[in-house]
Design an enzyme around this catalytic site. Structure first.
Site, PDB file in Angstrom:
ATOM      1  N   LYS A 199      66.808  55.315  86.222  1.00 56.19           N
ATOM      2  CA  LYS A 199      66.992  56.233  85.085  1.00 56.19           C
ATOM      3  C   LYS A 199      65.669  56.471  84.341  1.00 56.19           C
ATOM      4  O   LYS A 199      65.305  57.601  84.022  1.00 56.19           O
ATOM      5  CB  LYS A 199      68.048  55.656  84.128  1.00 56.19           C
ATOM      6  CG  LYS A 199      68.165  56.365  82.803  1.00 56.19           C
ATOM      7  CD  LYS A 199      68.698  57.782  82.938  1.00 56.19           C
ATOM      8  CE  LYS A 199      68.503  58.543  81.638  1.00 56.19           C
ATOM      9  NZ  LYS A 199      68.924  59.919  81.699  1.00 56.19           N
ATOM     10  N   CYS A 253      65.475  61.625  75.462  1.00 55.28           N
ATOM     11  CA  CYS A 253      65.232  61.062  76.803  1.00 55.28           C
ATOM     12  C   CYS A 253      63.764  61.141  77.211  1.00 55.28           C
ATOM     13  O   CYS A 253      63.079  60.122  77.256  1.00 55.28           O
ATOM     14  CB  CYS A 253      66.090  61.795  77.829  1.00 55.28           C
ATOM     15  SG  CYS A 253      67.846  61.481  77.607  1.00 55.28           S
TER      16      CYS A 253
HETATM   17  N1  LIG Z   1      71.469  62.869  74.540  1.00 54.82           N
HETATM   18  C1  LIG Z   1      71.103  62.996  75.801  1.00 54.82           C
HETATM   19  O1  LIG Z   1      70.752  64.061  76.255  1.00 54.82           O
HETATM   20  C2  LIG Z   1      71.142  61.810  76.743  1.00 54.82           C
HETATM   21  C3  LIG Z   1      71.124  62.043  78.134  1.00 54.82           C
HETATM   22  C4  LIG Z   1      71.196  60.951  78.995  1.00 54.82           C
HETATM   23  C5  LIG Z   1      71.246  59.662  78.474  1.00 54.82           C
HETATM   24  N2  LIG Z   1      71.237  59.459  77.117  1.00 54.82           N
HETATM   25  C6  LIG Z   1      71.321  58.101  76.616  1.00 54.82           C
HETATM   26  O2  LIG Z   1      72.650  57.872  76.166  1.00 54.82           O
HETATM   27  C7  LIG Z   1      72.643  56.953  75.061  1.00 54.82           C
HETATM   28  C8  LIG Z   1      73.388  57.547  73.895  1.00 54.82           C
HETATM   29  O3  LIG Z   1      72.668  58.673  73.444  1.00 54.82           O
HETATM   30  P1  LIG Z   1      73.339  59.789  72.539  1.00 54.82           P
HETATM   31  O4  LIG Z   1      72.434  60.959  72.589  1.00 54.82           O
HETATM   32  O5  LIG Z   1      74.771  59.972  72.904  1.00 54.82           O
HETATM   33  O6  LIG Z   1      73.255  59.073  71.108  1.00 54.82           O
HETATM   34  P2  LIG Z   1      73.985  59.540  69.754  1.00 54.82           P
HETATM   35  O7  LIG Z   1      73.146  59.060  68.641  1.00 54.82           O
HETATM   36  O8  LIG Z   1      74.342  61.005  69.846  1.00 54.82           O
HETATM   37  O9  LIG Z   1      75.381  58.754  69.772  1.00 54.82           O
HETATM   38  C9  LIG Z   1      75.499  57.394  69.645  1.00 54.82           C
HETATM   39  C10 LIG Z   1      76.786  57.078  68.884  1.00 54.82           C
HETATM   40  O10 LIG Z   1      76.976  55.675  68.921  1.00 54.82           O
HETATM   41  C11 LIG Z   1      77.532  55.262  67.685  1.00 54.82           C
HETATM   42  N3  LIG Z   1      77.295  53.820  67.586  1.00 54.82           N
HETATM   43  C12 LIG Z   1      76.119  53.164  67.523  1.00 54.82           C
HETATM   44  N4  LIG Z   1      76.313  51.835  67.540  1.00 54.82           N
HETATM   45  C13 LIG Z   1      77.640  51.631  67.610  1.00 54.82           C
HETATM   46  C14 LIG Z   1      78.463  50.487  67.662  1.00 54.82           C
HETATM   47  N5  LIG Z   1      77.950  49.260  67.664  1.00 54.82           N
HETATM   48  N6  LIG Z   1      79.801  50.656  67.730  1.00 54.82           N
HETATM   49  C15 LIG Z   1      80.347  51.892  67.733  1.00 54.82           C
HETATM   50  N7  LIG Z   1      79.618  53.040  67.701  1.00 54.82           N
HETATM   51  C16 LIG Z   1      78.285  52.899  67.641  1.00 54.82           C
HETATM   52  C17 LIG Z   1      76.819  56.111  66.656  1.00 54.82           C
HETATM   53  O11 LIG Z   1      77.542  56.212  65.456  1.00 54.82           O
HETATM   54  C18 LIG Z   1      76.724  57.462  67.410  1.00 54.82           C
HETATM   55  O12 LIG Z   1      77.822  58.300  67.105  1.00 54.82           O
HETATM   56  C19 LIG Z   1      71.170  56.640  74.773  1.00 54.82           C
HETATM   57  O13 LIG Z   1      70.797  55.483  75.429  1.00 54.82           O
HETATM   58  C20 LIG Z   1      70.453  57.835  75.405  1.00 54.82           C
HETATM   59  O14 LIG Z   1      69.134  57.513  75.785  1.00 54.82           O
HETATM   60  C21 LIG Z   1      71.205  60.505  76.251  1.00 54.82           C
END
Ligand SMILES: NC(=O)c1ccc[n+]([C@@H]2O[C@H](COP(=O)([O-])OP(=O)(O)OC[C@H]3O[C@@H](n4cnc5c(N)ncnc54)[C@H](O)[C@@H]3O)[C@@H](O)[C@H]2O)c1
Length: 404
Positions: A199, A253
């Site tokens: 990744k 990312c």
């Molecule tokens: N956004 C993208 O395009 C993308 C693409 C691929 C991978 N990712 C990866 O996916 C992961 C998530 O990214 P995202 O963009 O969805 O983040 P985000 O900030 O949009 O969402 C994360 C959510 O998790 C919640 N959260 C945090 N800690 C928590 C806990 N202990 N219990 C319950 N809820 C909790 C937050 O309130 C938030 O709503 C990251 O590691 C990111 O690198 C993101």
């Protein structure tokens, strides 16, 4: 047969579409987020961010009766952890805090033999070095990194191939079967550390290639050569495929994950380090282009300059690490504040001098800088006819248009 129960932890950009897809595939899903406002919004039947096709996916998942949204963790067999994984700006290493906290919460409620699938992007070795030491009961750990791209999430959720990292092959196969029902793409099973590495490497590949295009833009600018013409011709070579330069790299990312490798392998990740610095230098490069153009046009008032676009890429509302935000920070450092800003996707005021209507924004400025190529601006290029334009995406070719 009993239905598989899955608790998705974190309902953000990745967790929400994942939970909905799982519910639509027939699994019982409990979507958990500790943000009670977000959970309230979902329970009121509204989605929490803009994405083509998301509302339809949300409505169809809700109609199955397979999903509920809550702030509580559940006692189930499968967990999918999809919480943020930022990097520490100083050490460049992954900040594992959110993932570790989420796993600790899961451990409080999960049964023995539960399967905890980390979807969040993590650096190679994170599960071995940081997660395993906090495990206090018999559970199985899996890494299933997500690859979907905002703006085309619905298509990619259904068609992308997936990587499942598990050190226990039987568990890996079971998880692959679960994901296999959600995508037409191939589901590959490997070990945990390899999955973690793939990744980060995928995003690093993109970052390094974008940096190459950005560096070419700088070299060509230095000698007044049209970088787009160079790239167009070079790409006719059968083994050359140069990407397009831009005003910088943002999002959660490509502007973040490659730093994990720099942080963990500082004496080895040299190309990656330089690439990240090149991408990070682009907002400053754009700011300098603005000053150059103002000088050429005898403009002295920075408040007559406007940045079109605040999100980190076109047609999405996600502003995290966006080049425009980076440029505004850089502007603060230059003490030449006053740039105007507009983005059709950002409804709330998040920066100074922000507009919410394209015509009002254009009326207030003489020089418009296209930072993001939203469809809106592509469809309204005629409105830029009487403006000076700095087009950072090569979408505009009339008089008075400058490029990177
Ligand atoms: N956004 C993208 O395009 C993308 C693409 C691929 C991978 N990712 C990866 O996916 C992961 C998530 O990214 P995202 O963009 O969805 O983040 P985000 O900030 O949009 O969402 C994360 C959510 O998790 C919640 N959260 C945090 N800690 C928590 C806990 N202990 N219990 C319950 N809820 C909790 C937050 O309130 C938030 O709503 C990251 O590691 C990111 O690198 C993101």
């Amino acid at each position: 047969m009993n239905k598989i129960n899955i608790n998705v932890i974190g309902l953000g950009y990745i967790g929400l579409p994942t939970a909905l897809t799982m519910a639509n595939a027939g699994y019982n899903v409990i979507g958990t987020d500790y943000n009670s406002e977000l959970v309230k919004t979902l329970n009121a039947g509204k989605v929490t961010f803009e994405e083509k096709g998301l509302k339809e996916l949300f409505d169809s998942a809700n109609a199955t009766g397979n999903i509920k949204y809550t702030t509580e963790y559940s006692n189930v067999k499968y967990y999918i952890v999809s919480v943020p994984t930022p990097y520490d700006k100083f050490s460049k290493k992954l900040d594992p805090g959110y993932v570790m906290n989420a796993v600790k919460e899961v451990l409080k409620v999960c049964p023995e033999d539960a399967v905890i699938i980390i979807e969040s992007t993590i650096s190679p070795g994170t599960i071995d070095k940081l997660i395993k030491p906090i495990i206090n009961k018999k559970v199985h750990l899996v890494h299933a990194p997500e690859r979907i791209i905002p703006g085309n999430m619905m298509y990619e959720l259904k068609h992308n191939s997936r990587t499942i990292g598990a050190d226990d092959l039987e568990i890996g196969k079971k998880v692959a079967e679960i994901y296999g029902k959600t995508t037409d793409g191939e589901v590959v099973v490997t070990d945990i550390k390899s999955a973690e590495m793939t990744k980060v490497v995928e995003n690093t590949f993109r970052a390094v290639n974008i940096a190459f295009a950005n560096e070419l833009a700088k070299i060509c600018r230095h000698d007044n050569i049209d970088v787009y013409e160079i790239i167009r011709i070079c790409n006719m070579h059968p083994r050359v495929n140069i990407l397009q330069p831009g005003p910088g790299v943002g999002g959660h990312c490509i502007s973040v994950d490659p730093w994990f490798l720099v942080g963990d392998y500082p004496s080895l990740a040299k190309v990656i380090d330089e690439s990240m610095k090149t991408n990070d230098s682009m907002p400053d490069f754009v700011l300098n282009r603005i000053y150059e153009i103002m000088k050429e046009k005898n403009m002295t008032d920075i408040t007559k300059v406007g940045l079109y676009g605040l999100s980190y890429k076109e047609n999405v509302d996600d502003c995290r690490e966006s080049p425009t935000l980076q440029l505004l920070e850089s502007q603060e450092r230059h003490l030449a504040t006053g740039l105007k800003v507009y983005d059709p996707f950002i409804k709330k005021d998040i920066v100074k001098n922000q507009y919410h209507n394209l015509d009002d924004f254009l009326k207030a400025i003489d020089l418009v800088v296209i930072m993001v190529k939203h469809n809106e601006i592509k469809e309204n290029l005629a409105k830029l006819q009487n403006k000076i334009v700095l087009d950072c995406h090569n979408i505009c070719h009339s008089n008075n248009v400058y490029h990177l």
